[in-house]
Design an enzyme around this catalytic site. Structure first.
Site, PDB file in Angstrom:
ATOM      1  N   HIS A  66      -2.163   7.783   6.684  1.00  0.00           N
ATOM      2  CA  HIS A  66      -1.277   8.656   6.148  1.00  0.00           C
ATOM      3  C   HIS A  66      -1.875   9.768   5.751  1.00  0.00           C
ATOM      4  O   HIS A  66      -1.307  10.913   5.941  1.00  0.00           O
ATOM      5  CB  HIS A  66      -0.559   7.837   4.832  1.00  0.00           C
ATOM      6  CG  HIS A  66       0.707   6.792   5.400  1.00  0.00           C
ATOM      7  ND1 HIS A  66       1.642   7.403   6.082  1.00  0.00           N
ATOM      8  CD2 HIS A  66       0.874   5.570   5.206  1.00  0.00           C
ATOM      9  CE1 HIS A  66       2.605   6.310   6.037  1.00  0.00           C
ATOM     10  NE2 HIS A  66       2.056   5.214   5.568  1.00  0.00           N
ATOM     11  N   HIS A  69      -4.331   1.794   7.578  1.00  0.00           N
ATOM     12  CA  HIS A  69      -3.059   2.257   7.569  1.00  0.00           C
ATOM     13  C   HIS A  69      -2.875   3.382   6.528  1.00  0.00           C
ATOM     14  O   HIS A  69      -2.138   4.443   6.755  1.00  0.00           O
ATOM     15  CB  HIS A  69      -2.052   1.105   7.358  1.00  0.00           C
ATOM     16  CG  HIS A  69      -0.570   1.555   7.208  1.00  0.00           C
ATOM     17  ND1 HIS A  69       0.466   0.969   8.257  1.00  0.00           N
ATOM     18  CD2 HIS A  69       0.113   2.350   6.535  1.00  0.00           C
ATOM     19  CE1 HIS A  69       1.679   1.758   7.853  1.00  0.00           C
ATOM     20  NE2 HIS A  69       1.396   2.341   6.784  1.00  0.00           N
ATOM     21  N   GLU A  70      -3.382   3.105   5.087  1.00  0.00           N
ATOM     22  CA  GLU A  70      -3.074   4.224   4.225  1.00  0.00           C
ATOM     23  C   GLU A  70      -3.873   5.734   4.712  1.00  0.00           C
ATOM     24  O   GLU A  70      -3.479   6.668   4.039  1.00  0.00           O
ATOM     25  CB  GLU A  70      -3.407   3.664   3.054  1.00  0.00           C
ATOM     26  CG  GLU A  70      -2.593   2.348   2.459  1.00  0.00           C
ATOM     27  CD  GLU A  70      -1.110   2.776   2.889  1.00  0.00           C
ATOM     28  OE1 GLU A  70      -0.533   3.763   2.530  1.00  0.00           O
ATOM     29  OE2 GLU A  70      -0.415   1.585   3.049  1.00  0.00           O
ATOM     30  N   CYS A 121       5.719  -0.170   7.675  1.00  0.00           N
ATOM     31  CA  CYS A 121       5.590   1.000   6.566  1.00  0.00           C
ATOM     32  C   CYS A 121       6.891   1.369   5.881  1.00  0.00           C
ATOM     33  O   CYS A 121       7.896   1.554   6.507  1.00  0.00           O
ATOM     34  CB  CYS A 121       5.114   2.218   7.594  1.00  0.00           C
ATOM     35  SG  CYS A 121       4.645   3.883   6.368  1.00  0.00           S
ATOM     36  N   LEU A 122       6.629   1.435   4.752  1.00  0.00           N
ATOM     37  CA  LEU A 122       7.923   1.837   3.848  1.00  0.00           C
ATOM     38  C   LEU A 122       8.277   2.968   4.279  1.00  0.00           C
ATOM     39  O   LEU A 122       9.429   3.484   3.896  1.00  0.00           O
ATOM     40  CB  LEU A 122       7.312   1.854   2.135  1.00  0.00           C
ATOM     41  CG  LEU A 122       6.603   0.560   1.457  1.00  0.00           C
ATOM     42  CD1 LEU A 122       6.311   1.071   0.219  1.00  0.00           C
ATOM     43  CD2 LEU A 122       7.877  -0.573   1.719  1.00  0.00           C
ATOM     44  N   GLY A 160       0.951  -1.038  -0.050  1.00  0.00           N
ATOM     45  CA  GLY A 160      -0.032   0.062   0.075  1.00  0.00           C
ATOM     46  C   GLY A 160       1.040   1.251  -0.183  1.00  0.00           C
ATOM     47  O   GLY A 160       2.079   1.123   0.327  1.00  0.00           O
ATOM     48  N   GLN A 172       3.454   9.878   0.864  1.00  0.00           N
ATOM     49  CA  GLN A 172       4.575   8.956   1.142  1.00  0.00           C
ATOM     50  C   GLN A 172       5.684   9.292  -0.045  1.00  0.00           C
ATOM     51  O   GLN A 172       6.960   9.093   0.000  1.00  0.00           O
ATOM     52  CB  GLN A 172       4.329   7.671   1.253  1.00  0.00           C
ATOM     53  CG  GLN A 172       3.648   7.141   2.521  1.00  0.00           C
ATOM     54  CD  GLN A 172       3.741   5.598   2.633  1.00  0.00           C
ATOM     55  OE1 GLN A 172       2.625   5.313   2.156  1.00  0.00           O
ATOM     56  NE2 GLN A 172       4.466   5.197   3.028  1.00  0.00           N
TER      57      GLN A 172
HETATM   58 NI    NI Z   1       2.961   3.320   5.533  1.00  0.00          NI
END
Ligand code: NI
Length: 169
Positions: A139, A135-136, A93-94, A46, A51
């Site tokens: 963000h 989660h997204e 998370c990236l 995701g 991000q």
């Molecule tokens: Ni994330």
């Protein structure tokens, strides 16, 4: 196809509240394609636009778990309108390097959003898929999963990150 740089914590853009999308144009299509390329390249499941430094309400979520084909859903201006049940499971998370932790999320959610053409999407999501969407959407609100950890765990992570960043120099 273009890969974008994934921005990592503690960069301030990750704390910005993303602005809604109003124009469903070529610029949006390019943004979404770049986000999908960047997500799959990472690899991740995701990605939210902030991000990659774009504070707009756009997320892509991988849906290819069942088959091997690249398949993802694009959610524009997504809102979680209801949630029920709770599950604790691993999350990463990236944008938060070297951090994996258990996070509590709704087991089932109801989502309203727009697709890339501006059509209304209105659906339920469960389990892993629901977790990624939660989660997204976090963000887009400037929230990271580490905000949902205990203050002790968060402090330990900050200490570890400081050490990691010093080692890079
Ligand atoms: Ni994330």
């Amino acid at each position: 196809m273009a890969l974008r740089t994934i921005i990592t914590y503690p960069h301030p853009v990750l704390r910005q509240k993303a602005e809604p999308i109003t124009d469903f144009d070529q610029e949006l299509i390019t943004l979404v394609e770049d986000m999908a390329d960047t997500m799959y390249h990472a690899p991740g499941v995701g990605l939210a636009a902030n991000q990659i430094g774009v504070a707009r309400q756009v997320v892509v979520v991988d849906r290819s778990a069942a088959d091997n084909e690249r398949s993802f859903i694009t959610l524009i201006n997504p809102v979680i309108t209801a949630g029920e049940g709770s599950v604790v499971d691993d999350e990463g998370c990236l944008s938060v390097i070297e951090c994996y932790s258990k996070v509590k999320r709704f087991q089932k959610i109801h989502v309203t959003a727009l697709d890339i053409d501006g059509n209304v999407l209105d659906f339920d999501a469960e389990d892993r898929y629901a977790r990624i969407i939660q989660h997204e959407v976090d963000h887009l609100l400037g929230t990271l999963f580490i905000d949902r950890l205990s203050s002790l765990k968060r402090a330990l992570y900050k200490k570890k990150l400081k050490r990691l960043l010093q080692e890079e120099v």
